[in-house]
Design a protein around this motif. Structure first.
Motif, PDB file in Angstrom:
ATOM      1  N   UNK A 226      50.873  21.325  36.674  1.00  0.00           N
ATOM      2  CA  UNK A 226      49.736  20.745  36.106  1.00  0.00           C
ATOM      3  C   UNK A 226      49.033  21.449  34.677  1.00  0.00           C
ATOM      4  N   UNK A 227      49.926  22.531  34.404  1.00  0.00           N
ATOM      5  CA  UNK A 227      49.551  23.165  33.184  1.00  0.00           C
ATOM      6  C   UNK A 227      50.522  22.712  32.179  1.00  0.00           C
ATOM      7  N   UNK A 228      50.094  22.067  31.008  1.00  0.00           N
ATOM      8  CA  UNK A 228      50.942  21.512  30.119  1.00  0.00           C
ATOM      9  C   UNK A 228      51.465  22.581  29.058  1.00  0.00           C
ATOM     10  N   UNK A 229      50.564  23.638  28.971  1.00  0.00           N
ATOM     11  CA  UNK A 229      50.789  24.858  27.847  1.00  0.00           C
ATOM     12  C   UNK A 229      51.482  26.128  28.536  1.00  0.00           C
ATOM     13  N   UNK A 230      51.976  26.086  29.720  1.00  0.00           N
ATOM     14  CA  UNK A 230      52.521  27.062  30.446  1.00  0.00           C
ATOM     15  C   UNK A 230      53.510  28.064  29.488  1.00  0.00           C
ATOM     16  N   UNK A 231      54.243  27.209  28.891  1.00  0.00           N
ATOM     17  CA  UNK A 231      55.440  28.047  28.236  1.00  0.00           C
ATOM     18  C   UNK A 231      55.010  28.480  26.638  1.00  0.00           C
ATOM     19  N   UNK A 232      54.116  27.625  26.102  1.00  0.00           N
ATOM     20  CA  UNK A 232      53.347  28.126  24.966  1.00  0.00           C
ATOM     21  C   UNK A 232      52.618  29.603  25.146  1.00  0.00           C
ATOM     22  N   UNK A 233      51.846  29.463  26.264  1.00  0.00           N
ATOM     23  CA  UNK A 233      51.444  30.907  26.519  1.00  0.00           C
ATOM     24  C   UNK A 233      52.461  31.911  26.797  1.00  0.00           C
ATOM     25  N   UNK A 234      53.374  31.608  27.476  1.00  0.00           N
ATOM     26  CA  UNK A 234      54.329  32.528  28.028  1.00  0.00           C
ATOM     27  C   UNK A 234      55.107  33.122  26.795  1.00  0.00           C
ATOM     28  N   UNK A 235      55.260  32.141  25.470  1.00  0.00           N
ATOM     29  CA  UNK A 235      55.873  32.508  24.356  1.00  0.00           C
ATOM     30  C   UNK A 235      55.206  33.656  23.814  1.00  0.00           C
ATOM     31  N   UNK A 236      53.933  33.504  23.800  1.00  0.00           N
ATOM     32  CA  UNK A 236      53.079  34.486  22.986  1.00  0.00           C
ATOM     33  C   UNK A 236      52.830  35.977  23.798  1.00  0.00           C
ATOM     34  N   UNK A 237      53.173  35.910  24.922  1.00  0.00           N
ATOM     35  CA  UNK A 237      53.210  37.149  25.768  1.00  0.00           C
ATOM     36  C   UNK A 237      53.881  38.571  25.182  1.00  0.00           C
ATOM     37  N   UNK A 238      53.454  39.539  25.219  1.00  0.00           N
ATOM     38  CA  UNK A 238      53.727  40.776  24.843  1.00  0.00           C
ATOM     39  C   UNK A 238      55.415  40.812  25.293  1.00  0.00           C
ATOM     40  N   UNK A 239      55.325  40.607  26.623  1.00  0.00           N
ATOM     41  CA  UNK A 239      56.689  41.070  27.429  1.00  0.00           C
ATOM     42  C   UNK A 239      57.465  39.786  27.339  1.00  0.00           C
ATOM     43  N   UNK A 240      57.236  38.947  26.597  1.00  0.00           N
ATOM     44  CA  UNK A 240      57.962  37.678  26.704  1.00  0.00           C
ATOM     45  C   UNK A 240      59.451  37.673  26.571  1.00  0.00           C
ATOM     46  N   UNK A 241      60.255  37.288  27.416  1.00  0.00           N
ATOM     47  CA  UNK A 241      61.646  36.797  27.327  1.00  0.00           C
ATOM     48  C   UNK A 241      62.220  35.325  26.986  1.00  0.00           C
ATOM     49  N   UNK A 242      61.380  34.872  26.269  1.00  0.00           N
ATOM     50  CA  UNK A 242      61.423  33.466  25.549  1.00  0.00           C
ATOM     51  C   UNK A 242      61.144  33.515  24.063  1.00  0.00           C
ATOM     52  N   UNK A 243      62.516  33.557  23.512  1.00  0.00           N
ATOM     53  CA  UNK A 243      62.340  33.766  21.966  1.00  0.00           C
ATOM     54  C   UNK A 243      63.128  32.341  21.197  1.00  0.00           C
ATOM     55  N   UNK A 244      62.439  32.023  20.125  1.00  0.00           N
ATOM     56  CA  UNK A 244      62.980  31.120  19.275  1.00  0.00           C
ATOM     57  C   UNK A 244      63.905  31.598  18.184  1.00  0.00           C
ATOM     58  N   UNK A 245      65.168  30.761  18.117  1.00  0.00           N
ATOM     59  CA  UNK A 245      66.123  31.006  17.131  1.00  0.00           C
ATOM     60  C   UNK A 245      66.130  29.816  16.203  1.00  0.00           C
ATOM     61  N   UNK A 246      65.697  30.310  14.821  1.00  0.00           N
ATOM     62  CA  UNK A 246      65.294  28.946  13.872  1.00  0.00           C
ATOM     63  C   UNK A 246      66.641  28.803  12.888  1.00  0.00           C
ATOM     64  N   UNK A 247      66.904  27.407  12.567  1.00  0.00           N
ATOM     65  CA  UNK A 247      67.881  27.287  11.891  1.00  0.00           C
ATOM     66  C   UNK A 247      67.370  26.452  10.398  1.00  0.00           C
ATOM     67  N   UNK A 248      67.776  26.951   9.505  1.00  0.00           N
ATOM     68  CA  UNK A 248      66.958  26.623   8.225  1.00  0.00           C
ATOM     69  C   UNK A 248      67.455  25.055   7.739  1.00  0.00           C
ATOM     70  N   UNK A 249      66.718  24.323   7.345  1.00  0.00           N
ATOM     71  CA  UNK A 249      67.212  22.969   7.133  1.00  0.00           C
ATOM     72  C   UNK A 249      68.512  22.821   6.078  1.00  0.00           C
ATOM     73  N   UNK A 250      68.603  23.844   5.254  1.00  0.00           N
ATOM     74  CA  UNK A 250      69.782  23.838   4.300  1.00  0.00           C
ATOM     75  C   UNK A 250      71.088  24.146   5.155  1.00  0.00           C
ATOM     76  N   UNK A 251      71.032  25.003   6.273  1.00  0.00           N
ATOM     77  CA  UNK A 251      72.332  25.524   6.737  1.00  0.00           C
ATOM     78  C   UNK A 251      72.662  24.373   7.971  1.00  0.00           C
ATOM     79  N   UNK A 252      71.867  23.276   8.042  1.00  0.00           N
ATOM     80  CA  UNK A 252      72.463  22.266   9.071  1.00  0.00           C
ATOM     81  C   UNK A 252      73.752  21.719   8.995  1.00  0.00           C
ATOM     82  N   UNK A 253      73.718  21.011   7.892  1.00  0.00           N
ATOM     83  CA  UNK A 253      75.127  20.470   7.612  1.00  0.00           C
ATOM     84  C   UNK A 253      76.304  21.254   7.824  1.00  0.00           C
TER      85      UNK A 253
END
Length: 288
Positions: A226-253
């Motif tokens: 029932x907590x829609x934002x559980x992962x959002x809060x987890x991502x912000x935690x100091x010990x979080x092991x949930x990380x984003x790898x971002x791909x720039x728009x120009x590299x997608x093709x």
């Protein structure tokens, strides 16, 4: 903090670096999930909990759960005659819920994959030929999260409530340790009582490969409570092991081309005629 990459080599290097930093052995699977950077406000949330486009206002969680209950009952009631081949699966409570997700009905299920390149395919392929936004692949250490969830009071409370309900009602085809059934939508025919409240924390789930698509995509699932934002809060935690790898728009093709050379194409990820059709349509769009 997001890690930015510009090619397939950099993406795989980032995945390996996270594995080493999290001290995961080579045979232990990480989970991956692709999202479009333009959907940042609704990131890491399942379909049921995402508000309408152009608004940040989410309707009350209980309202959304009631809507899900209705859709679950209607899918179970009507689905059998629409797909006789899936009749037995639809009759199973859990499989029916996952088939709802598979056929595009909003649920509390959030899709993941234990295949890094599968997730990368979703990140770069389901966009216009000329991309208008960057993409993100989230990487999760599921072993770390499972241990974290097991220690939470909400998890212990869910197990206790289910045991009380089981002793009181002895529901058919249920066991005393089936506490995870609290995550299923409960229809109107089920007794509405506090013992059956959905836990607030998510549940990690290894679903059987009930379709070729789920198998091809190496699917893993997270069922939200029932907590829609559980992962959002987890991502912000100091010990979080949930990380984003971002791909720039120009590299997608160029990454699309590298994935195609590696054999990761739409008809591989979606092993049916629709997947093949989309793959060939993309080929036409590029060459016309």
């Amino acid at each position: 903090m997001s890690i930015w990459v510009k090619d397939l080599k950099g993406f795989l290097a980032a995945c390996n670096e996270l594995r080493r930093g999290w001290r995961r052995k080579s045979w232990e699977e990480l989970w991956f999930r692709a999202e479009d950077a333009s959907h940042y406000q609704t990131r890491l949330q399942p379909g049921l909990y995402r508000p309408k486009e152009n608004t940040r206002t989410r309707k009350p969680v209980q309202h959304l759960l009631d809507v899900e209950n209705y859709m679950y009952e209607e899918f179970s009631r009507c689905g059998t005659q629409l797909s006789p081949s899936d009749a037995d699966s639809i009759d199973d409570e859990w499989t029916s819920y996952f088939l709802m997700q598979h056929h595009g009905i909003p649920t509390r299920i959030l899709d993941w994959s234990d295949g890094a390149l599968i997730a990368l395919h979703f990140a770069v392929n389901h966009k216009p030929i000329v991309p208008k936004s960057s993409s993100v692949v989230y990487v999760l250490d599921p072993y770390w999260l499972m241990k974290r969830l097991e220690r939470e009071r909400d998890r212990k409370d869910a197990e206790k409530r289910w045991m009380e309900y089981w002793k009181e009602k002895h529901p058919p085809d249920a066991k005393d340790d089936d506490w995870d059934r609290l995550y299923l939508p409960f229809g109107e025919d089920n007794p509405k009582q506090p013992l059956l409240n959905i836990p607030s924390l998510p549940l990690l789930w290894d679903s059987p490969h009930v379709t070729r698509r789920i198998a091809a995509q190496r699917s893993r699932f997270m069922i939200f409570g029932s907590d829609p934002e559980y992962l959002l809060n987890l991502e912000r935690a100091k010990d979080s092991k949930l990380t984003a790898i971002s791909i720039r728009r120009g590299a997608i093709v160029s990454i699309r081309r590298e994935l195609r050379d590696a054999g990761i194409t739409e008809s591989v990820v979606f092993p049916d005629l629709d997947g093949l059709g989309r793959e060939l349509k993309t080929h036409w769009e590029i060459r016309r």
